[in-house]
Design a protein around this motif. Structure first.
Motif, short mmCIF file in Angstrom:
data_model
loop_
_atom_site.label_atom_id
_atom_site.label_comp_id
_atom_site.label_asym_id
_atom_site.label_seq_id
_atom_site.Cartn_x
_atom_site.Cartn_y
_atom_site.Cartn_z
N ARG A 2 0.79 -1.28 -0.05
CA ARG A 2 -0.01 0.05 -0.08
C ARG A 2 1.02 1.20 -0.10
O ARG A 2 1.85 1.49 0.98
CB ARG A 2 -0.91 0.06 1.30
N LEU A 3 0.63 2.19 -0.95
CA LEU A 3 1.44 3.30 -0.91
C LEU A 3 0.73 4.41 -0.08
O LEU A 3 -0.16 4.82 -0.48
CB LEU A 3 1.71 3.67 -2.47
N GLU A 4 1.04 4.12 1.26
CA GLU A 4 0.49 5.02 2.28
C GLU A 4 0.66 6.33 2.07
O GLU A 4 2.01 6.75 1.65
CB GLU A 4 0.79 4.37 3.58
N PRO A 5 0.09 7.34 2.64
CA PRO A 5 0.24 8.78 2.41
C PRO A 5 1.64 9.08 3.21
O PRO A 5 2.09 8.37 4.35
CB PRO A 5 -0.68 9.48 3.20
N ILE A 6 2.43 9.91 2.71
CA ILE A 6 3.79 10.32 3.27
C ILE A 6 3.50 10.86 4.98
O ILE A 6 4.45 10.12 5.42
CB ILE A 6 4.28 11.69 2.64
N GLU A 7 2.66 11.21 5.51
CA GLU A 7 2.60 11.55 6.71
C GLU A 7 2.44 10.27 7.71
O GLU A 7 2.93 10.27 8.91
CB GLU A 7 1.39 12.74 6.95
N THR A 8 2.12 8.98 7.23
CA THR A 8 2.16 8.01 8.10
C THR A 8 3.49 7.29 8.02
O THR A 8 3.75 6.46 9.08
CB THR A 8 1.64 6.74 7.00
N SER A 9 4.61 7.99 7.49
CA SER A 9 6.00 7.52 8.08
C SER A 9 6.39 7.82 9.52
O SER A 9 7.40 7.45 9.99
CB SER A 9 7.28 7.99 6.87
N SER A 10 5.56 8.70 10.11
CA SER A 10 5.85 8.93 11.37
C SER A 10 4.86 8.44 12.33
O SER A 10 4.71 8.94 13.58
CB SER A 10 6.03 10.36 11.59
N THR A 11 3.78 7.72 11.95
CA THR A 11 2.91 6.84 12.97
C THR A 11 3.35 6.13 13.57
O THR A 11 2.70 5.61 14.73
CB THR A 11 1.67 6.72 12.08
N HIS A 12 4.35 5.52 13.36
CA HIS A 12 5.04 4.24 14.13
C HIS A 12 4.17 3.10 13.66
O HIS A 12 4.32 1.99 14.19
CB HIS A 12 5.00 4.30 15.52
N ARG A 13 3.03 3.09 13.15
CA ARG A 13 2.22 2.18 12.72
C ARG A 13 2.00 1.73 11.19
O ARG A 13 1.35 0.76 11.16
CB ARG A 13 0.78 2.42 12.97
N HIS A 14 2.94 2.40 10.36
CA HIS A 14 2.27 2.27 8.68
C HIS A 14 3.88 1.77 8.19
O HIS A 14 4.80 2.40 8.22
CB HIS A 14 1.91 3.46 8.21
N LEU A 15 3.68 0.59 7.52
CA LEU A 15 4.62 0.35 6.63
C LEU A 15 4.00 0.38 5.22
O LEU A 15 2.91 0.36 5.01
CB LEU A 15 5.09 -1.23 6.83
N THR A 16 4.79 0.42 4.14
CA THR A 16 4.06 0.21 2.75
C THR A 16 4.05 -1.21 2.16
O THR A 16 3.21 -1.45 1.28
CB THR A 16 4.77 1.25 1.83
N GLU A 17 5.02 -2.01 2.99
CA GLU A 17 4.82 -3.42 2.60
C GLU A 17 4.70 -4.19 4.07
O GLU A 17 5.56 -3.95 4.90
CB GLU A 17 6.10 -3.85 1.49
N PHE A 18 3.61 -4.91 3.89
CA PHE A 18 3.54 -5.70 5.18
C PHE A 18 2.75 -7.06 4.98
O PHE A 18 2.39 -7.28 3.96
CB PHE A 18 2.99 -4.68 6.34
N ARG A 19 2.57 -7.68 5.93
CA ARG A 19 1.79 -9.06 5.72
C ARG A 19 0.62 -9.07 6.75
O ARG A 19 0.68 -8.44 7.74
CB ARG A 19 2.73 -10.33 6.08
N GLN A 20 -0.55 -9.79 6.42
CA GLN A 20 -1.36 -9.96 7.24
C GLN A 20 -1.55 -11.71 7.39
O GLN A 20 -1.60 -12.33 6.39
CB GLN A 20 -2.95 -9.57 6.68
N ILE A 21 -2.05 -11.99 8.76
CA ILE A 21 -2.44 -13.29 8.78
C ILE A 21 -4.10 -13.16 8.68
O ILE A 21 -4.65 -12.48 9.19
CB ILE A 21 -2.47 -13.75 10.31
N ASP A 22 -4.44 -13.67 7.34
CA ASP A 22 -5.92 -13.36 6.69
C ASP A 22 -6.76 -14.53 6.88
O ASP A 22 -6.46 -15.68 6.11
CB ASP A 22 -5.41 -13.13 5.16
N VAL A 23 -7.75 -14.42 7.60
CA VAL A 23 -8.78 -15.62 7.76
C VAL A 23 -10.07 -15.51 7.20
O VAL A 23 -10.75 -14.18 7.08
CB VAL A 23 -8.80 -15.87 9.33
N GLU A 24 -10.64 -16.34 6.60
CA GLU A 24 -12.16 -16.24 6.24
C GLU A 24 -12.94 -17.63 6.31
O GLU A 24 -12.25 -18.65 5.99
CB GLU A 24 -12.14 -15.97 4.61
#
Ligand code: AMP
Ligand code: MG
Length: 338
Positions: free
Chosen positions: A111-133
């Motif tokens: 996800r190409l997250e907005p620039i301001e997320t680089s300082s939220t401590h919570r956002h990467l632009t590449e990450f993984r999910q344990i995804d369940v359905e």
């Protein structure tokens, strides 16, 4: 991949990331990555014991989910067709229930997250999910399953990773206390009321703002669920309540210690006509979703599911300052990095 980067912001944000040699050579990174491996193993163990089958989903495809909060999609030229990198696996998760009633993925997202997320401590632009359905599940089932996955994975870390927790100065007793009691379930409206009565100007009927989420996370004594986000704040696939139109049958799991959202989940819209209506309401052009709608038109099961952010869960369990520390090769918005 089309990506425009503001050079001034790149320099500022890049200063916050160490080189791969420094980061990977740091014993804290090693301890963190061993904890992460144990969390994934714990989640896998729990889900497989419950009858879920592990699948994988494509990383590139003609369409991905619309996303939210300003995250942009990354394009890729696929033999002359404009394809996307997956921002989430949701479309494939629903379709995968044609093969199995319970599925999970350890799924990479870009996800190409907005620039301001680089300082939220919570956002990467590449990450993984344990995804369940899970076919036939409702929201309560999904929340119970997400809670089970988190509790089992954290317990496995407590049992197997004492030395790594010590390297990170993470007190196991603190972690143990967080998962001892059942996680509370709080309606979205109640969270808004608490925020407003505490002086935070959270608008009702909208997404909980990042700052507000950090506040409620800081004050929490254990992970807890927020249930029933308003329509408009989430994608077309989160099912709308018939009893309470305008409210979605979804939830987030919020971690304590200012870490914020760990997981989002929902009952799903699965009926063709409703999905088309919701797509239109959310400004999505149904013709983009041809393959998915083709599958849905011929019937997919009702389901509920969720995605737990691997790096977010690791950050919380390892007691890290920032989510980038929970990945070997971190990618932050606007930062040119390996
Ligand atoms: P979402 O589909 O946005 O609800 O994302 C599902 C989960 O993935 C979230 O609950 C987070 O744990 C994780 N996540 C979402 N966006 C990011 C991000 N930019 N960086 C790291 N983790 C994320
Ligand atoms: Mg979410």
């Amino acid at each position: 991949m089309a990506m425009r980067i503001d050079q001034a912001l790149v320099v500022t944000a890049a200063d916050t990331l160490p080189s791969p040699r420094v980061h990977l050579g740091n014993p804290r990174t090693g301890a963190t990555l061993r904890i992460q491996q144990t969390l994934i193993a714990g989640a896998r163990e729990f889900l497989r014991a419950g009858g879920a089958v592990e699948m994988s989903h494509p990383i590139i495809g003609p369409v991905t989910d619309p996303g939210s909060r300003g995250a942009k999609q990354a394009d890729i030229d696929y033999y002359g067709h404009q394809y996307k990198l997956m921002t989430s696996a949701i479309l494939y998760k629903q379709a995968s229930l044609l093969a199995f009633d319970r599925i999970f993925l350890v799924a990479p997202n870009v996800r190409l997250e907005p620039i301001e997320t680089s300082s939220t401590h919570r956002h990467l632009t590449e990450f993984r999910q344990i995804d369940v359905e899970v076919a036939g599940a409702n929201r309560d089932d999904a929340m119970a399953l997400a809670e089970g996955v988190v509790r089992h994975a954290v317990t496995k870390v407590l049992v197997e990773c004492a030395a790594d927790l010590a390297i990170l100065d993470r007190d196991p007793a603190v972690l143990e206390a967080f998962i001892r009691e059942p996680f509370a379930r709080v309606p979205h409206g109640e969270v808004v009321r608490r925020l407003r009565s505490g002086g935070y100007p959270q608008a009702p009927g909208t997404e909980i703002e990042w700052e507000a989420e950090e506040l409620i996370s800081r004050d929490a004594s254990a992970p807890f669920f927020i249930a029933g986000y308003p329509k408009g704040s989430r994608g077309f696939y989160d099912k709308e309540s018939t009893a309470e139109p305008g409210t979605l049958l979804n939830f987030d799991l919020i971690a304590p210690e200012s870490c914020g959202e760990l997981c989002s989940g929902s009952e799903r819209e699965f009926e063709y006509a409703k999905i088309i209506t919701r797509m239109r309401e959310t400004g999505e052009n149904p013709s983009k979703y041809a393959w998915y709608l083709d599958v849905v038109r011929n019937g997919i099961p009702a389901s509920a599911g969720f995605g737990i952010g691997v790096e977010r869960l690791t950050r919380w369990v390892a007691g890290l300052d920032s989510v980038w520390q929970a990945t070997a090769f971190p990618k932050l918005a606007g930062v040119v990095s390996p």
